[in-house]
Design an enzyme around this catalytic site. Structure first.
Site, PDB file in Angstrom:
ATOM      1  N   GLU A 192       0.834  -1.208   0.000  1.00  0.00           N
ATOM      2  CA  GLU A 192       0.000   0.000   0.000  1.00  0.00           C
ATOM      3  C   GLU A 192       0.872   1.263   0.000  1.00  0.00           C
ATOM      4  O   GLU A 192       0.599   2.217  -0.735  1.00  0.00           O
ATOM      5  CB  GLU A 192      -0.903  -0.028   1.245  1.00  0.00           C
ATOM      6  CG  GLU A 192      -1.899   1.113   1.301  1.00  0.00           C
ATOM      7  CD  GLU A 192      -2.678   1.136   2.627  1.00  0.00           C
ATOM      8  OE1 GLU A 192      -2.596   0.161   3.409  1.00  0.00           O
ATOM      9  OE2 GLU A 192      -3.350   2.147   2.872  1.00  0.00           O
TER      10      GLU A 192
ATOM     11  N   LYS B 184      -7.365  -4.246  22.238  1.00  0.00           N
ATOM     12  CA  LYS B 184      -7.779  -5.277  21.276  1.00  0.00           C
ATOM     13  C   LYS B 184      -9.166  -5.803  21.620  1.00  0.00           C
ATOM     14  O   LYS B 184      -9.883  -6.295  20.762  1.00  0.00           O
ATOM     15  CB  LYS B 184      -6.756  -6.428  21.241  1.00  0.00           C
ATOM     16  CG  LYS B 184      -5.388  -6.017  20.705  1.00  0.00           C
ATOM     17  CD  LYS B 184      -5.396  -5.813  19.208  1.00  0.00           C
ATOM     18  CE  LYS B 184      -4.111  -5.161  18.720  1.00  0.00           C
ATOM     19  NZ  LYS B 184      -4.182  -4.709  17.324  1.00  0.00           N
TER      20      LYS B 184
HETATM   21 FE1  SF4 Z   1      -1.545   0.019  20.892  1.00  0.00          FE
HETATM   22 FE2  SF4 Z   1      -2.400  -2.074  22.307  1.00  0.00          FE
HETATM   23 FE3  SF4 Z   1       0.102  -2.031  21.362  1.00  0.00          FE
HETATM   24 FE4  SF4 Z   1      -0.613  -0.379  23.332  1.00  0.00          FE
HETATM   25  S1  SF4 Z   1      -0.539  -2.619  23.417  1.00  0.00           S
HETATM   26  S2  SF4 Z   1       0.623   0.144  21.516  1.00  0.00           S
HETATM   27  S3  SF4 Z   1      -2.748   0.094  22.778  1.00  0.00           S
HETATM   28  S4  SF4 Z   1      -1.775  -2.083  20.138  1.00  0.00           S
END
Ligand code: SF4
Length: 437
Positions: free
Chosen positions: A129, A205
């Site tokens: 991309e 998540k």
């Molecule tokens: Fe982002 Fe979750 Fe990684 Fe923290 S742990 S940087 S909130 S993806």
């Protein structure tokens, strides 16, 4: 309860609070940088009496394993394996992949897969991309989109930048989409009978997997709409579950991930720390621009490593100067966005992770005492870089499983099936701020 403006009530899928445990220390207020929750869970990380903690989902998975005939497929994110040992008095940052896989098998998983596989897949799509945007005057800079807190931050606070976010899904979301399509087909399992469980360092998540649009596998399969990922549990929850089952973690024999969607390269491993996604993407972008792989002694991009809040680098690829920035911590991301908005800086590609040091210190990781904060973060990061160094395959596009999957199923990066299963969309969510700022 120390007054925290963000909503940690019933509707928050990531964190909850128990007012009766609050000791009014105010740590949550010091940690939180936003008026509307971006689900990062950093408040839970720094709440000494655990009045704020992640919403538990592991008991639901436990129930499914015990009482149903569903096929439960676990996938573990890279940062989990360099922190889980700390919950069992292991050394800070110790690499415990083999024991982690064994523990999950003991908990009743039917398959244990590796999100580093999907991190490689993310890089193949994201680097394609990027090259496409550069060659065809697309919107630049391209922003990484694997951190759901960062994505939500842009959607709410800077919606004018949603078109800059890479449409490539995060590794866990690609992994689950592949589990309920390709994996199900090869293993001859009815996808409706699969429960996809992700183990992540991250409370955000839990929010990401509930985003309605992340249900592409069921659409692809022509089945009743359901989320691609059923549950996301944190490293801390996994440790709690292991303790509940009286599993002696350090006496477990090591075991390996299952084969399909179970192998990643060094580039996939370093996704867990600040600068890692950028480095992985540069390794593969180099190949897409020049048609050649980086020589072994040029594979590491040290300019994008380290704990500096905002790092900048210019990388020359075939006469093209690729300008990149890496930022961690949402306050620093805000600073950088303002500079981009004001035209003070220009880049081709920007990596953003909400948590300081990246996912290795996510909101669901084993807690670190304030005195050892930087030291432990660095140990976890070193552990991921050491694993990258140890592996013979260090370029995402050279992952043999990835090559095979494009040949047999996906076709090509950014192709029709890839777009359908591996890419997503973003929305203007500034409405959520009404009356809050
Ligand atoms: Fe982002 Fe979750 Fe990684 Fe923290 S742990 S940087 S909130 S993806």
């Amino acid at each position: 309860m120390a007054e925290l403006v963000v909503d940690l009530g019933e509707n928050n899928p990531s964190v909850e609070r128990d007012d009766s445990k609050c000791v009014y220390c105010g740590m949550c207020k010091k940690t939180c940088k936003v008026p509307v929750c971006i689900n990062c869970g950093q408040c839970a990380n720094f709440c000494p009496p655990e009045a704020i903690r992640e919403k538990k989902d592991f008991d639901k998975v436990k129930e499914i394993i015990k009482n149903t005939d569903k096929i439960v497929v676990f996938s573990t994110a890279p940062a989990v394996r360099v922190a889980l040992g700390e919950e069992f008095e292991g050394k800070d940052g110790e690499y415990v992949e083999g024991k982690m896989v064994s523990a999950i098998r003991k908990l009743g998983a039917d398959y244990v897969l590796d999100v580093t596989f999907a991190a490689d897949l993310t890089i193949v799509e994201e680097a394609s991309e990027l090259v496409n945007r550069i060659k065809n005057n697309g919107v630049l800079p391209q922003f990484t989109s694997c951190c759901p807190s960062w994505v939500k931050f842009v959607e709410m606070y800077y919606p004018e930048f949603t078109k800059n976010l890479s449409t490539a899904k995060s590794p866990i979301s690609m992994q689950s989409a592949m589990i309920k399509t390709y994996f199900a087909k090869v293993k001859n399992i009815n996808p409706e009978n699969i429960i996809s469980v992700v183990v992540a360092p991250c409370t955000s998540k839990k929010y990401e997997v509930k985003r309605e649009e992340l249900s592409d596998a069921s659409k692809f399969n022509g089945l009743k709409q359901c989320q691609d990922t059923d549950y996301s549990i944190t490293t801390r929850e996994l440790a709690e579950w292991i303790r509940e089952e009286n599993i002696d973690f350090y006496s477990l024999k090591e075991s390996k991930f299952d084969d399909l969607l179970g192998k990643g390269t060094g580039a996939g491993v370093i996704f867990g720390n600040t600068g890692g996604v950028m480095e992985a993407a540069l390794r593969t972008s180099y190949y897409y621009i020049t048609g050649k792989n980086l020589p072994d002694d040029k594979i590491e991009f040290h300019a994008v490593r380290g704990m500096e809040a905002i790092k900048e680098a210019s990388i020359e690829i075939n006469g093209l100067e690729v300008n990149v920035a890496i930022v961690h911590g949402i306050d620093n991301a805000r600073t950088l966005l303002e500079k981009i908005k004001a035209g003070e800086v220009t880049y081709h590609f920007v990596e953003v992770m909400n948590c300081v040091g990246g996912c290795i210190s996510g909101g669901g990781q084993p807690k670190i005492t304030l005195l050892k904060l930087d030291e432990t973060r660095l140990k976890r990061i070193d552990s991921l870089y050491s694993e990258d160094e140890r592996l013979t395959k260090r370029l995402s596009h050279e992952n043999p499983e990835i090559k095979e999957i494009y040949e047999k199923f996906l076709g090509e990066p950014l192709g029709e099936i890839s777009e359908q299963l591996l890419h997503t969309e973003y929305f203007d969510k500034s409405d959520l701020l009404k009356g809050r700022i």
